[in-house]
Structures are given as structure tokens and as C-alpha cells.
Design a protein around this motif. Structure first.
Motif, PDB file in Angstrom:
ATOM      1  N   THR A   1      28.776  -5.593  71.007  1.00 28.82           N
ATOM      2  CA  THR A   1      30.041  -5.762  70.297  1.00 28.82           C
ATOM      3  C   THR A   1      30.018  -5.037  68.958  1.00 28.82           C
ATOM      4  OG1 THR A   1      30.408  -7.874  71.382  1.00 28.82           O
ATOM      5  CG2 THR A   1      31.658  -7.459  69.388  1.00 28.82           C
ATOM      6  N   ILE A   2      28.891  -5.058  68.274  1.00 30.54           N
ATOM      7  CA  ILE A   2      28.774  -4.330  67.007  1.00 30.54           C
ATOM      8  C   ILE A   2      29.054  -2.847  67.252  1.00 30.54           C
ATOM      9  CG2 ILE A   2      27.134  -3.534  65.253  1.00 30.54           C
ATOM     10  CD1 ILE A   2      25.819  -6.262  65.390  1.00 30.54           C
ATOM     11  N   ALA A   3      28.406  -2.316  68.280  1.00 28.91           N
ATOM     12  CA  ALA A   3      28.582  -0.894  68.571  1.00 28.91           C
ATOM     13  C   ALA A   3      30.039  -0.595  68.910  1.00 28.91           C
ATOM     14  CB  ALA A   3      27.673  -0.499  69.728  1.00 28.91           C
ATOM     15  N   ARG A   4      30.634  -1.443  69.716  1.00 28.95           N
ATOM     16  CA  ARG A   4      32.021  -1.181  70.106  1.00 28.95           C
ATOM     17  C   ARG A   4      32.969  -1.268  68.930  1.00 28.95           C
ATOM     18  NH1 ARG A   4      31.579  -4.287  75.793  1.00 28.95           N
ATOM     19  NH2 ARG A   4      29.925  -2.890  76.483  1.00 28.95           N
ATOM     20  N   ALA A   5      32.697  -2.186  68.013  1.00 25.12           N
ATOM     21  CA  ALA A   5      33.570  -2.303  66.846  1.00 25.12           C
ATOM     22  C   ALA A   5      33.445  -1.053  65.981  1.00 25.12           C
ATOM     23  CB  ALA A   5      33.207  -3.550  66.041  1.00 25.12           C
ATOM     24  N   LEU A   6      32.219  -0.524  65.828  1.00 26.37           N
ATOM     25  CA  LEU A   6      32.030   0.674  65.009  1.00 26.37           C
ATOM     26  C   LEU A   6      32.733   1.870  65.627  1.00 26.37           C
ATOM     27  CD1 LEU A   6      28.265   0.328  64.040  1.00 26.37           C
ATOM     28  CD2 LEU A   6      30.278  -0.165  62.641  1.00 26.37           C
ATOM     29  N   LEU A   7      32.737   1.936  66.950  1.00 28.28           N
ATOM     30  CA  LEU A   7      33.393   3.046  67.642  1.00 28.28           C
ATOM     31  C   LEU A   7      34.884   2.785  67.818  1.00 28.28           C
ATOM     32  CD1 LEU A   7      30.659   3.611  70.372  1.00 28.28           C
ATOM     33  CD2 LEU A   7      31.115   5.057  68.407  1.00 28.28           C
ATOM     34  N   ARG A   8      35.342   1.643  67.313  1.00 24.25           N
ATOM     35  CA  ARG A   8      36.749   1.256  67.376  1.00 24.25           C
ATOM     36  C   ARG A   8      37.234   1.050  68.805  1.00 24.25           C
ATOM     37  NH1 ARG A   8      39.712   2.324  62.861  1.00 24.25           N
ATOM     38  NH2 ARG A   8      41.271   1.172  64.016  1.00 24.25           N
TER      39      ARG A   8
ATOM     40  N   GLN B   1      29.309   9.332  68.877  1.00 22.61           N
ATOM     41  CA  GLN B   1      29.305   9.437  70.327  1.00 22.61           C
ATOM     42  C   GLN B   1      28.490   8.302  70.948  1.00 22.61           C
ATOM     43  OE1 GLN B   1      30.875  11.722  72.571  1.00 22.61           O
ATOM     44  NE2 GLN B   1      32.145  11.922  70.737  1.00 22.61           N
ATOM     45  N   LEU B   2      28.672   8.145  72.238  1.00 20.64           N
ATOM     46  CA  LEU B   2      28.107   6.996  72.927  1.00 20.64           C
ATOM     47  C   LEU B   2      27.356   7.448  74.181  1.00 20.64           C
ATOM     48  CD1 LEU B   2      28.063   3.857  73.199  1.00 20.64           C
ATOM     49  CD2 LEU B   2      30.319   4.002  74.208  1.00 20.64           C
ATOM     50  N   ILE B   3      26.176   6.903  74.372  1.00 22.62           N
ATOM     51  CA  ILE B   3      25.430   7.125  75.618  1.00 22.62           C
ATOM     52  C   ILE B   3      25.388   5.785  76.342  1.00 22.62           C
ATOM     53  CG2 ILE B   3      23.185   7.711  76.622  1.00 22.62           C
ATOM     54  CD1 ILE B   3      22.751   9.517  74.135  1.00 22.62           C
ATOM     55  N   PHE B   4      25.800   5.802  77.598  1.00 19.53           N
ATOM     56  CA  PHE B   4      26.006   4.546  78.320  1.00 19.53           C
ATOM     57  C   PHE B   4      24.779   4.123  79.120  1.00 19.53           C
ATOM     58  CE2 PHE B   4      30.122   6.501  77.743  1.00 19.53           C
ATOM     59  CZ  PHE B   4      30.932   5.449  77.371  1.00 19.53           C
ATOM     60  N   GLN B   5      24.804   2.864  79.544  1.00 24.58           N
ATOM     61  CA  GLN B   5      23.693   2.341  80.336  1.00 24.58           C
ATOM     62  C   GLN B   5      23.658   2.936  81.742  1.00 24.58           C
ATOM     63  OE1 GLN B   5      23.454  -1.905  80.573  1.00 24.58           O
ATOM     64  NE2 GLN B   5      21.860  -1.863  82.105  1.00 24.58           N
ATOM     65  N   ASP B   6      24.805   2.912  82.412  1.00 30.19           N
ATOM     66  CA  ASP B   6      24.835   3.343  83.804  1.00 30.19           C
ATOM     67  C   ASP B   6      25.278   4.797  83.857  1.00 30.19           C
ATOM     68  OD1 ASP B   6      25.313   3.925  86.437  1.00 30.19           O
ATOM     69  OD2 ASP B   6      26.193   1.977  86.895  1.00 30.19           O
ATOM     70  N   PRO B   7      24.323   5.716  84.040  1.00 28.43           N
ATOM     71  CA  PRO B   7      24.665   7.128  83.905  1.00 28.43           C
ATOM     72  C   PRO B   7      25.650   7.594  84.972  1.00 28.43           C
ATOM     73  CG  PRO B   7      22.413   6.881  84.719  1.00 28.43           C
ATOM     74  CD  PRO B   7      22.918   5.510  84.388  1.00 28.43           C
ATOM     75  N   LEU B   8      25.565   7.043  86.178  1.00 24.98           N
ATOM     76  CA  LEU B   8      26.454   7.524  87.239  1.00 24.98           C
ATOM     77  C   LEU B   8      27.870   7.022  87.022  1.00 24.98           C
ATOM     78  CD1 LEU B   8      24.151   7.383  90.350  1.00 24.98           C
ATOM     79  CD2 LEU B   8      25.183   9.394  89.284  1.00 24.98           C
ATOM     80  N   ALA B   9      27.994   5.752  86.621  1.00 22.24           N
ATOM     81  CA  ALA B   9      29.322   5.179  86.434  1.00 22.24           C
ATOM     82  C   ALA B   9      30.032   5.814  85.246  1.00 22.24           C
ATOM     83  CB  ALA B   9      29.218   3.675  86.224  1.00 22.24           C
ATOM     84  N   SER B  10      29.282   6.433  84.335  1.00 21.17           N
ATOM     85  CA  SER B  10      29.935   6.967  83.151  1.00 21.17           C
ATOM     86  C   SER B  10      30.277   8.452  83.292  1.00 21.17           C
ATOM     87  CB  SER B  10      29.076   6.723  81.907  1.00 21.17           C
ATOM     88  OG  SER B  10      27.823   7.344  82.041  1.00 21.17           O
ATOM     89  N   LEU B  11      30.045   9.027  84.479  1.00 18.55           N
ATOM     90  CA  LEU B  11      30.454  10.416  84.713  1.00 18.55           C
ATOM     91  C   LEU B  11      31.619  10.420  85.702  1.00 18.55           C
ATOM     92  CD1 LEU B  11      26.946  12.118  85.152  1.00 18.55           C
ATOM     93  CD2 LEU B  11      28.332  11.986  83.089  1.00 18.55           C
ATOM     94  N   ASP B  12      32.652  11.215  85.422  1.00 21.63           N
ATOM     95  CA  ASP B  12      33.814  11.289  86.300  1.00 21.63           C
ATOM     96  C   ASP B  12      33.400  11.877  87.647  1.00 21.63           C
ATOM     97  OD1 ASP B  12      36.164  12.024  87.645  1.00 21.63           O
ATOM     98  OD2 ASP B  12      37.255  12.216  85.745  1.00 21.63           O
ATOM     99  N   PRO B  13      33.597  11.134  88.735  1.00 21.76           N
ATOM    100  CA  PRO B  13      33.121  11.617  90.035  1.00 21.76           C
ATOM    101  C   PRO B  13      33.874  12.849  90.529  1.00 21.76           C
ATOM    102  CG  PRO B  13      34.398   9.607  90.309  1.00 21.76           C
ATOM    103  CD  PRO B  13      34.232   9.826  88.827  1.00 21.76           C
ATOM    104  N   ARG B  14      35.054  13.129  89.946  1.00 19.67           N
ATOM    105  CA  ARG B  14      35.846  14.240  90.463  1.00 19.67           C
ATOM    106  C   ARG B  14      35.726  15.503  89.629  1.00 19.67           C
ATOM    107  NH1 ARG B  14      41.310  11.458  92.594  1.00 19.67           N
ATOM    108  NH2 ARG B  14      41.130   9.982  90.898  1.00 19.67           N
ATOM    109  N   MET B  15      34.935  15.452  88.560  1.00 21.95           N
ATOM    110  CA  MET B  15      34.733  16.664  87.764  1.00 21.95           C
ATOM    111  C   MET B  15      33.333  17.175  88.012  1.00 21.95           C
ATOM    112  SD  MET B  15      36.361  15.370  84.190  1.00 21.95           S
ATOM    113  CE  MET B  15      36.084  16.821  83.192  1.00 21.95           C
ATOM    114  N   ASN B  16      33.177  18.513  88.059  1.00 18.20           N
ATOM    115  CA  ASN B  16      31.808  18.999  88.161  1.00 18.20           C
ATOM    116  C   ASN B  16      31.141  18.926  86.786  1.00 18.20           C
ATOM    117  OD1 ASN B  16      32.112  21.454  86.744  1.00 18.20           O
ATOM    118  ND2 ASN B  16      32.863  22.482  88.582  1.00 18.20           N
ATOM    119  N   ILE B  17      29.819  19.074  86.790  1.00 18.69           N
ATOM    120  CA  ILE B  17      29.060  18.836  85.563  1.00 18.69           C
ATOM    121  C   ILE B  17      29.485  19.807  84.459  1.00 18.69           C
ATOM    122  CG2 ILE B  17      26.718  18.786  84.607  1.00 18.69           C
ATOM    123  CD1 ILE B  17      27.511  16.519  86.626  1.00 18.69           C
TER     124      ILE B  17
END
Lengths: 332, 353
Positions: B82-89, B121-137
């Protein structure tokens, strides 16, 4: 009368079809579970450790093809029909799953779910079953048993739900308890509580525990004996002190060296193995770990190394015969 | 350009030479990149027939220096995400100040907030869920540049994407692939590359290693540490894994029920922590060595973290604390300096390890 280990697995393989072709999740596994022992099985995701546990209880996917042998006492579990298997599972061999929220039925009160085991396996009266369930809750350190019995799973905390699962698994006094990552979804403090509960219950009831985890730290805390799995096979198997003091398989060494510790000097770099675990639908020939192995020999890519006993009780499946110790993190 | 924030990169007048590892718990640091004061976050949650206010973060203050990695640890429900999310608004703060280069992050809105986001910027826990499946890298990595540096030509953008891909240890052949074709480790490398490509100054890593396999964790842990040093990044490293925090962080902030229990340099914290909760967390962390693990056997902390809706009076930890006394129920312990730690405990002097 029945000497020897109650559970003997020989040449077990589990295959199932998938979108990416035939997957051999468990490959030619030999494993014994001795009476009253605490066996740890460690491996990464896709190593086959969960599939191994599920196959013991006949819970593999419907299309899975199992071969080999799983003997519990005199019975060959792979030959049993579901009625006969139901006499064993939940009764003589029971299981605790990783996520208690999905393993408990959200529509039924906790009490109903615990007593069901006794009503099915012991033909107990409702009152006797309830009394026994409250005792069982007490033994897994859930106070206010009668009140908890009337609650639904969502009213309990994560740690409490896992205790309920353990109470359910142990209420029929099984000979073997299988636990699949039972503390992974929990906070470290609650994990420590659950691990100490397992040890306490094992000491009191003599139930053998087979605990599957990805965390060598958990193994070091509780297990007597360890089997290390990689790509569906057991690559090393040894008493816990021998395994940690002298790992004989390069993969075990890599696992051990790559985890940061809170009690050793802080390295600037962790030791690490390159690459990633292989795709189970496209395993390399020979040793599945060879592509990532720093001790690789030419033979490793052609011939699968058999699991052999190097010293009493210490087994490894590796062609490399020299010493390990090449893999180290960088000191600060 | 009217963002009130100096551009990221090379010659920054506010840059200072305070290197992370030497930085122990000093009083307010003059060269803090981020200074958080009395941050509180409250969620409105359904309760019984109406609503209740759930205070997830309660008066949290800390600083983060340039080039420093600060660990946020605590059980689930302690308020670290929650702290992190508040800082990132991403969630609204109820009160407090988060001064970043002298600008209060919590008061920004509209275009100025949008412009500020490139620095955070933010680096997420679940790397696959945080990448758009329909965009290439390639498109995933190019998108932050398209948004924040629209003046770049396609060719320039490609150069930046390629350089970043190499920096995280991947080859150009990955750019045409899709997220589902990557392994967990590769996907997390892309997640890191996407966060770093617009050269942010502050990166929040929310359990960046937790979803990875054991043999991949060390690769990504090393990579994050290397990049942090090379680029002098400031990281907020959220994790429940104390061993990973110890490896990655310079200082650690321990949270319980939305309050700061202890802040200390990493070496201090693991050698001589001053809060009974910190001590309990350290004792509960598994040690991958059966001899050491079994030698230190101590009774685990009892109970579980209570609901923030029913936070205990006085010290929030007292209901589980083996050292709690009457005073703990009456008086909220203030954060104070004891030894090399800042600690909120009436009996901190007695906690020796």
C-alpha cells in the motif's frame, strides 16, 4: 508381519497428453517412505513433485497414463478401483494441499468437513465425530473448537485454514501424510508455526510425513531424509545432514549455493546456474540437467545416468564422479 | 517541461556521494531523493451492513537516498504494498507528504502527475501477468519511449530497446516474441527492462523474485543488484523474503499493521535488531542448513497479524509480543534511536540478539 517400508514406489512414470505433445511428468521413480519418517521432496515448478504425490492417491489427471508400481503395504494402489482406493485415501494415506482456500469447500461449515472423514471411514455417530473433531482442532492449536466448527472457511485466517486442513488429514490417524507446499502460501511466522506443528504431530502420532516444497530452507528445518527432483526424476536422495553437508549432484549444489542466507556473510553476487528448467514436452536426451551443468561430460548428453547408491543411504544420478565445489557466490 | 523535476541522468546537481552500503540509520538525510512524512492510507471497506475505514498505512515516515535500496518487509497486511501504491498514486493517500526532488508526489495531478510518472517505475511480482499478451516484446519495451519520449525516431527507439534488452541479458531475437513464449525468468527480465528504459530514478519492486523458480531467482537478484549499482537507481524493494532483502538492500524498514516497527541498516538489522517483531521475523526465516536451522530452534511467534479494522491499542504488535507489558497497551511507542536502529518499542533496549 509387514516388515519394510509401508510405501514402496518402483519404476513409476506418469505421462499425459498436452497441447505441446506428450508430457512425462514423472520418470522412472523409485522411492520408499519408511514408517514414521519425515521425507522432504524438493524441486522447482515442473519437476514433477506434485504429480508424484497426486499419483500416490490416484488423483492424477484422468487422461494420465501411469506405469510402474506403488505398493502400500500389501496393496498395489495402481490396480485399485476407486472404491478400494477410497479405503486408503483420507484414511491410511491423506493429503494436505498448498492452498487451503481452494481445498476446503466454501459452502460447508468447518465442522461438517472435518467430521465427514470419520463418518465415511469410521462410521462414527454424529456426536462422537463432533467430539473427536473438537479434540483434533485442539491438537492443531485451534482454540474455541465448538465455535470454529460452526464457521465457514472464509471466516478463518490463512494459517487457521491450513490447520483445519491438517486436522482433517490427521483425524483418521493415517499412516502417511502427504503435504504439497503446505506453508508456501503463508507468512513466514505462520509457516514456522505450521512446520513446528507437523513435527509435533509426527512425534505424537508416529505418522510418516512426505513434504513437497521448492524451498531448501523448509527441508533443512524439518526433514530426516531428502529427495531432490529435476525434470521428473529423482537426481539425489540422502539423509538431510549428508545432503546439505556433501551434496553429490550438481543440481543440488546449485540450489544450495544460489539461495541467499540470513546467517552467512553477505555475498555481492549469488552463485547462479544459467538457463532455465527444460520444457517437459521436449526433454533433452541423456541427463536433463546437462545443458545447465558446469561439470558436464560428453556422456551426459547421450546416456541418462541411473540413480546409484554412492555411500549408505546416499543416492545420486550423475555421471560426474569427481568432487563438486566449483559453484560459489562472490564474497563481499 | 514544466514539471518541477530535473531530468534524469548524468549531471544532476542534487546527486550526492552517499553510497548505500555505508549508509546506516542516520538522522534525516539531506540528500534524500524521496522523503516520506507521516503517510497514512485508508481504505473504505464493506463491513456488516455499511462501511468501515481500514487504515492500511498509519503515519509512516522514511527517506530513500539516491542509489540506495530500501527494503520494506512485514507479513501480508502490514501495508508494504500500500505504501508503494500510494507513492505511485495508484491509491489515494489520506494524509502525509512524499517529497521527491522537493515536489510533493501526493499533491500532483493532471499533466504534472503524468510527467512525474516517468521518474517512478514499478516492477511487478508476476512477470507474465504484467506483460500484455497481445504485444510483442519489442512493442512492450518501445511503448514507454513512445509515451515519454515521442520525439525519438523509430530507429532511435529501436536502438534504445536493443540496448536495454542487452542490458538485461537477452538477445535481439526476443523482440519478436510474445510474453507466453518466454520463461518466467525471461519475462521478469523484460519487466525490468520496461521499467528501466525511460531511465527512471525511483523504482518500486513489489516482490520481484517471489514468483520465480529457485534457480532463476539468483539470476534475477544478481541482475537487479548490478543494474542498481551501474545506474545508481533508488529502489524500494518490497518482499516477505528476509534473505532476499538482506542480499539486495542497504537499509530495511520493518512494518506491522501499517506502522513502522524498525528502520536500520541491513547489517545492523540482521546482527542486532531492536524490535521483538523484527527478531521474530528473522527467527522464522528458514535457514538452508540443517545444523544451523536446528541449533537455533526457538518457539515460533504465536497467532497471526490481526485485521487492521481491529488494531490493538497502544503498540499494535503487543498482542503477539512475548515481551509485552501493561504500558504497551496504553502508550503507542514512538520511533526513536536505539543503538544503530530507529525502533518503535518501549523495551527496545532489552532486545539483544
Amino acid at each position: 508381519m509387514t516388515a519394510g517400508p509401508p510405501l514402496r514406489i518402483r519404476g513409476l512414470s506418469v505421462r499425459y497428453p498436452s497441447d505441446h505433445g506428450q508430457i512425462e511428468a514423472v520418470r522412472d521413480i523409485d522411492l520408499d517412505v519408511a514408517a514414521g519418517e519425515f521425507l522432504g521432496i524438493v524441486g522447482e515448478s515442473g519437476s514433477g513433485k506434485t504429480q508424484l504425490l497426486l499419483s500416490i492417491l490416484g488423483l492424477s489427471a484422468p487422461r494420465a497414463e501411469l506405469c510402474g508400481s506403488i505398493r502400500y503395504r500389501e496393496q498395489e494402489l495402481l490396480d485399485l478401483g476407486s472404491a478400494a482406493l477410497n479405503q486408503v485415501r483420507g484414511n491410511r494415506i491423506s493429503m494436505v494441499f498448498q492452498d487451503p482456500m481452494t481445498a476446503l469447500n466454501p459452502y460447508l461449515r468447518v465442522g461438517r468437513q472435518i467430521t465427514e472423514v470419520l463418518r465415511v471411514h469410521r462410521d462414527a455417530t454424529a456426536r462422537a465425530a463432533e467430539r473427536r473433531a473438537i479434540e483434533m482442532l485442539e491438537s492443531v492449536h485451534i482454540p474455541e473448537g465448538p465455535r470454529r466448527m460452526r464457521q465457514y472457511p472464509h471466516e478463518l485466517s490463512g494459517g487457521m485454514r491450513q490447520r483445519v486442513m491438517i486436522a482433517m488429514a490427521l483425524i483418521a490417524e493415517p499412516e502417511i501424510l502427504l503435504a504439497d507446499e503446505p506453508s508456501t502460501a503463508l507468512d513466514v511466522t505462520v509457516q514456522a508455526q505450521i512446520l513446528s506443528l507437523f513435527q509435533e504431530l509426527r512425534a505424537r502420532t508416529g505418522t510418516a510425513i512426505v513434504l513437497v516444497t521448492h524451498d531448501l530452507g523448509v527441508i533443512a528445518e524439518v526433514a530426516d531424509r531428502v529427495a531432490v527432483m529435476y525434470a521428473g526424476r529423482i537426481v539425489e536422495q540422502a539423509p538431510v545432514h549428508g545432503l546439505f553437508a556433501h551434496p553429490r549432484h550438481p543440481y543440488t549444489e546449485a540450489l544450495q549455493q544460489s539461495i541467499p542466507r540470513i546467517d552467512a556473510p553477505r555475498p555481492t553476487h549469488l552463485a547462479s546456474i544459467g538457463g532455465a528448467p527444460p520444457n517437459p514436452a521436449a526433454l533433452p536426451a541423456g541427463c536433463a540437467f546437462a545443458p545447465r551443468c558446469i561439470y558436464r561430460l560428453p556422456i551426459c548428453e547421450a546416456v541418462t545416468p541411473p540413480l546409484i547408491e554412492t555411500t549408505a543411504g546416499h543416492w545420486k544420478a550423475c555421471h560426474h564422479d569427481g568432487a563438486l565445489g566449483k559453484l560459489r557466490g562472490e564474497a563481499a | 517541461m514544466n514539471t518541477g523535476v530535473p531530468q534524469a541522468g548524468g549531471a544532476d546537481p542534487q546527486r550526492c556521494d552517499r553510497t548505500g552500503s555505508a549508509a546506516q540509520a542516520l538522522p534525516p538525510q539531506p540528500c534524500a531523493l524521496l522523503a516520506v512524512r507521516e503517510l497514512s492510507v485508508t481504505y473504505r471497506v464493506a463491513y456488516r451492513r455499511g462501511h468501515a475505514l481500514l487504515r492500511a498505512v498509519n503515519g509512516v515516515s522514511f527517506e530513500l537516498a539516491r542509489g540506495e535500496t530500501l527494503g520494506l518487509v512485514g507479513e501480508s497486511g502490514s501495508g508494504k504494498s500500500t505504501i508503494a501504491r500510494a507513492l505511485l498514486r495508484l491509491v489515494p493517500a489520506e494524509s502525509g507528504v512524499a517529497s521527491f526532488h522537493g515536489t510533493d508526489l501526493l499533491k500532483l495531478s493532471g499533466a504534472r502527475l503524468q510527467a512525474m510518472r516517468r521518474h517512478l517505475q514499478l516492477i511487478f511480482q508476476d512477470p507474465l501477468a504484467s506483460l500484455d499478451p497481445r504485444m510483442n516484446i519489442g512493442d512492450i519495451l518501445g511503448e514507454p519511449l513512445r509515451v515519454f519520449e515521442p520525439q525519438l525516431s523509430g530507429q532511435q527507439r529501436l536502438q534504445r530497446v536493443l540496448a536495454m534488452t542487452r542490458a538485461v541479458g537477452l538477445g535481439a531475437e526476443q523482440l519478436h516474441r510474445f510474453a507466453h513464449e518466454l520463461s518466467g525468468g525471461q519475462a521478469q527480465r523484460i519487466g525490468i527492462a520496461r521499467a528501466l528504459i525511460i531511465e527512471p530514478e525511483l523504482i518500486v519492486c513489489d516482490e520481484p523474485l517471489s514468483a520465480l523458480d529457485v534457480s532463476i531467482k539468483s539470476q534475477i537478484g544478481n541482475l537487479l543488484k548490478d543494474l542498481q549499482r551501474q545506474l545508481q537507481l533508488s529502489l524500494l524493494f518490497i518482499s516477505h523474503d528476509l534473505a532476499a532483502v538482506r542480499f539486495s538492500c542497504d537499509r530495511v524498514l520493518v512494518l506491522y499493521l501499517g506502522r513502522v516497527m524498525e528502520i536500520a541498516g541491513c547489517d545492523t538489522l540482521f546482527k542486532a535488531c531492536r524490535h521483538p517483531y523484527t527478531r521474530a521475523l528473522i527467527r522464522a526465516a528458514p535457514i538452508p542448513d540443517p545444523v544451523a536451522a536446528r541449533a537455533r530452534r526457538s518457539a515460533p511467534l504465536e497467532g497471526e497479524i490481526p485485521s487492521p479494522l481491529f488494531a490493538p491499542s497502544g503498540c499494535v504488535f503487543r498482542t503477539r509480543c512475548p515481551m509485552a507489558i501493561d504500558r504497551c497497551a496504553r502508550e503507542i511507542p514512538l520511533l526513536r534511536q536505539v543503538g544503530d536502529s530507529q525502533v518503535a518499542c518501549h523495551r527496545a533496549e532489552e532486545v539483544g540478539d
